[in-house]
Design a protein around this motif. Structure first.
Motif, PDB file in Angstrom:
ATOM      1  N   PRO A  12       0.837  -1.205   0.000  1.00 62.39           N
ATOM      2  CA  PRO A  12       0.000   0.000   0.000  1.00 62.39           C
ATOM      3  C   PRO A  12       0.873   1.257   0.000  1.00 62.39           C
ATOM      4  O   PRO A  12       1.870   1.325   0.723  1.00 62.39           O
ATOM      5  N   VAL A  13       0.510   2.216  -0.825  1.00 70.30           N
ATOM      6  CA  VAL A  13       1.241   3.487  -0.890  1.00 70.30           C
ATOM      7  C   VAL A  13       0.336   4.570  -0.301  1.00 70.30           C
ATOM      8  O   VAL A  13      -0.768   4.823  -0.793  1.00 70.30           O
ATOM      9  N   ARG A  14       0.811   5.177   0.783  1.00 66.33           N
ATOM     10  CA  ARG A  14       0.033   6.225   1.454  1.00 66.33           C
ATOM     11  C   ARG A  14       0.663   7.581   1.172  1.00 66.33           C
ATOM     12  O   ARG A  14       1.877   7.748   1.243  1.00 66.33           O
ATOM     13  N   LEU A  15      -0.183   8.538   0.853  1.00 63.02           N
ATOM     14  CA  LEU A  15       0.259   9.892   0.534  1.00 63.02           C
ATOM     15  C   LEU A  15      -0.303  10.885   1.534  1.00 63.02           C
ATOM     16  O   LEU A  15      -1.353  10.658   2.132  1.00 63.02           O
ATOM     17  N   ARG A  16       0.395  12.001   1.626  1.00 61.79           N
ATOM     18  CA  ARG A  16      -0.149  13.182   2.313  1.00 61.79           C
ATOM     19  C   ARG A  16      -0.284  14.302   1.290  1.00 61.79           C
ATOM     20  O   ARG A  16       0.661  14.596   0.547  1.00 61.79           O
ATOM     21  N   LEU A  17      -1.463  14.903   1.272  1.00 60.91           N
ATOM     22  CA  LEU A  17      -1.774  15.978   0.337  1.00 60.91           C
ATOM     23  C   LEU A  17      -2.204  17.194   1.148  1.00 60.91           C
ATOM     24  O   LEU A  17      -3.076  17.072   2.016  1.00 60.91           O
ATOM     25  N   ASP A  18      -1.574  18.319   0.882  1.00 62.21           N
ATOM     26  CA  ASP A  18      -1.884  19.541   1.630  1.00 62.21           C
ATOM     27  C   ASP A  18      -2.058  20.675   0.621  1.00 62.21           C
ATOM     28  O   ASP A  18      -1.080  21.226   0.123  1.00 62.21           O
ATOM     29  N   ILE A  19      -3.299  20.959   0.306  1.00 63.14           N
ATOM     30  CA  ILE A  19      -3.610  21.978  -0.704  1.00 63.14           C
ATOM     31  C   ILE A  19      -4.479  23.057  -0.080  1.00 63.14           C
ATOM     32  O   ILE A  19      -5.477  22.750   0.574  1.00 63.14           O
TER      33      ILE A  19
END
Lengths: 469, 469
Positions: free
Chosen positions: A240-247
């Motif tokens: 599993p590839v987990r991302l953090r997105l901060d927009i």
């Protein structure tokens, strides 16, 4: 007015049969050739785009730089000798990008290069952490089971294909426009797309996206192409590839910008107009050199060259710097609606827009009454030494010309070589150095010939079928 | 040991005169040719650099990713079948980049793309606002009157020139290394340089800079080349140009990383070593694919191919992944000092490093005892089908080999085509997609041939003059 012109044409037919079908005589052709040669010896176009990118720079619609650009365009058109310079209002919602960050949290933490798509909402007060699920295309995403992306970030990995005429854009851009809606329908909390661009440089490409009623508005961003590759390499390992997105981005209150217009008034038929132009706004990431400082510069310079002739053409040449093309053709729509309201659509003899970068023109295409084809062919003969072929089929009006074409106005297209256009388009890398001044001169030559001869003839380019929305 | 070897060589001379000068027989040459062909059919190198850039990514010396990279390198060398895998400590100060922003405040407000130079201090709690003064070169800055830059930002606009062998770097890099010191001496509050790079893509190039005692430490950053152009265009208008610079960066406590070493132990002379390698650290902006993931991958793969031979070469082939090359050759220096302390410099028969990207090898050069030139020539014969020419003059050891060469060890260089190396080097754009897997295989072939034959011969490569610092 059309009747008068037809009678005049008939009288010319009687006295000068060789030119009757085109309404152009040897002097007109010589004048057009003179414009062509003068542009090729060095036009003002590079100086215009240098001025716009240096003194205004990025000019996202609705920002203070948009207002600066409008002032710049008015001042520049006046300085370049246009007869009449004026502005017309264009109103639209304003989208603002505040910041954007992304990173891989697991299994291989590292930063990612992303950019929010135009119109996207932000991720809220805290960054969004979620697992990514990849799809090869928008269609593959649409085919995912309902609810299967609950709490996930959808990633669309479709790769845009490079073509001279940019036809790889259409199949790719759906993911940008509709990815958020389709991902949200499956329960996703955000959508990421591989950039709609052909470069492997590490720039993310922005561009508009849309939401629809009754589907949750989720953040939408593009990864640079090397970053999309990276995620694909990670995903290929099966973990599993987990991302953090901060927009942080938002759409705020409506703003009124302006189309800026400069005219070389016609000597005989000033109410009949030939329009050329580009769009004045740009995305915020680059300085808007090729998109569309180039189009502004080419058409300003072409119009100015026509204005320097001893005798103006019969019809008016109108150069239009359209407002906010990028976020929905607002300038082109406002222009068309204003003409329709004033009953002036029929005055539009031919419209063309330069909005495909700074590559050389290689083809002339048009949408006109068949009776006017001899004029197009004649224009093509004068363009031929520039390496421009006349094509009797295909083509389309520029984006901002589209709305008035839908109301029946005829159009022409000077197709440009866009082989590298989508390497720079909508990225931070859209800067002045990407423009070849000699290619720009060739385009000025082509636009000057087109606009001059279309304005000098009195042959009617006719009307196209009106499209109802 | 050297005596024994010389006696052995003399006995070979008696029985096999054709090979006497090289210490290599037809079987050795055939083995080297086999390595070459095997590498060209497809080496493991691309998979190695894919693994490093995907699973570790950017690995700035002293960060958690540095420790991950050391673990990755040990595991990879073991998995690739090296006989002995171990690490050696390397200690250095840690520099951290937190954020960096720049913009033009006046006369034409717009953002700029910059990156702090490695080692730079930050701008402090509030951003730095100051007028910029441009200089065409570091020398021009040095020639400015004392105190003439009081309160100003110095800008050095020198343009690096593109060459296949990268020789444009030397004349350009002084501005990066010494710009802050020279600007501060004139009273400047910060220094900006045009990136030391050949691309017009909008990436700023980082790299080390230095301070000296008794000169104020001022922030130092590089502008992307399009941004340097932009400032030059603004300055050409003759109005003062004011910038805002906001950099947060710091140098923190010392950290101990490691050189990671894998060996294919020699069958006859295991204490004599031929070293190949690259550096394991990278800058933080890209994923360190060409600088120097490529060098790691090429030399790991070349060593592994030698390890797969039925018979190991006489001498040991030692593959070294050097720590922290980027910030001052710390890995190479620690390696050389450890060898000197152990009296092992004389065991170093030949050292080579791959640290010039992923372009093809085109020349073999060496610094060896003249008596060993026949071996170099013989190696060159086996390399010739790869398009590699043997050059009897010029060249230099790789950066991390330099320190042990300064202590007398001989070296070889496989010169690579670096025509586009400085387009990507030290930028966010140093990513995996910039590597051509076929070019990588050619380099593996060249390194495998070089390392194998240098390890198989028993001719002594001699000693070079020891340099005192």
């Amino acid at each position: 007015m059309r009747l008068t012109r037809t009678l005049l044409a008939l009288s010319l037919l009687a006295t000068a049969p060789a030119f009757a079908a085109t309404g152009l005589d040897a002097g007109d052709i010589a004048a057009a050739e003179g414009l062509r040669e003068r542009a090729m010896r060095g036009s003002e176009a590079w100086n215009v785009v240098e001025s716009l990118t240096t003194e205004v720079g990025p000019r996202l619609a609705g920002t203070p730089a948009d207002a600066l650009a409008v002032e710049w365009a008015e001042a520049k058109l006046k300085a370049m000798g246009f007869d009449r310079v004026y502005r017309e209002p264009v109103t639209f919602p304003v989208w603002l990008r505040h910041h954007e960050r992304a990173e891989v949290l697991a299994p291989y933490p590292q930063p990612l290069v992303v950019t929010a798509l135009g119109g996207s909402v932000g991720t809220g007060d805290t960054p969004l952490d979620a697992e990514v699920v990849a799809f090869a295309s928008l269609d593959a995403l649409k085919a995912a089971p309902e609810g299967s992306l609950e709490g996930k970030i959808a990633l669309i990995t479709y790769r845009m294909v490079r073509f001279k005429d940019g036809r790889g854009y259409g199949p790719a851009v759906g993911a940008r426009s509709n990815g958020a809606v389709e991902a949200a329908r499956k329960g996703a909390v955000a959508v990421l797309i591989r950039s709609v661009g052909t470069s492997s440089d590490r720039f993310a490409h922005t561009g508009t996206m849309r939401y629809v009623a009754d589907v949750p508005r989720i953040p939408a961003a593009a990864l640079s192409n090397p970053d999309a590759d990276l995620l694909e390499h990670m995903l290929a390992r099966g973990k599993p590839v987990r991302l953090r997105l901060d927009i942080a981005a938002e759409t705020v209150a409506d703003y009124t910008s302006h189309n800026v217009i400069g005219e070389i008034r016609g000597r005989d038929l000033p109410d009949e107009v030939v329009t050329i132009g580009g769009h004045l706004d740009s995305w915020d990431l680059g300085t808007g050199a090729i998109d569309d400082g180039a189009g502004i510069a080419i058409t300003f310079a072409a119009g100015a060259l026509i204005g320097q002739l001893e005798q103006a053409p019969r019809r008016t040449v109108r150069v239009i710097a359209y407002a906010n093309e990028e976020q929905g053709l607002y300038g082109g729509k406002a222009y068309a609606e204003a003409r329709a309201a004033a009953g002036e659509v029929g005055d539009h003899q031919l419209g063309a827009e330069s909005d495909f970068g700074a590559g050389r023109v290689y083809a002339l295409r048009a949408g006109v009454d068949p009776a006017a084809w001899p004029v197009i062919e004649k224009i093509g003969e004068v363009l031929a030494p520039l390496g421009v072929a006349t094509e009797r089929t295909g083509g389309s009006p520029g984006p901002d010309v589209g709305p008035i074409v839908a109301k029946g106005a005829p159009w022409a297209q000077l197709a440009q070589d866009g082989i590298d256009y989508f390497d720079y388009h909508h990225t931070a890398n859209d800067t002045l150095d990407k423009i070849d001044p000699r290619a720009l001169d060739q385009q000025v030559a082509a636009y000057a010939v087109l606009a001059y001869l279309a304005a000098e003839t009195d042959v009617d380019f006719g009307s196209l079928p009106v499209k109802t929305e």
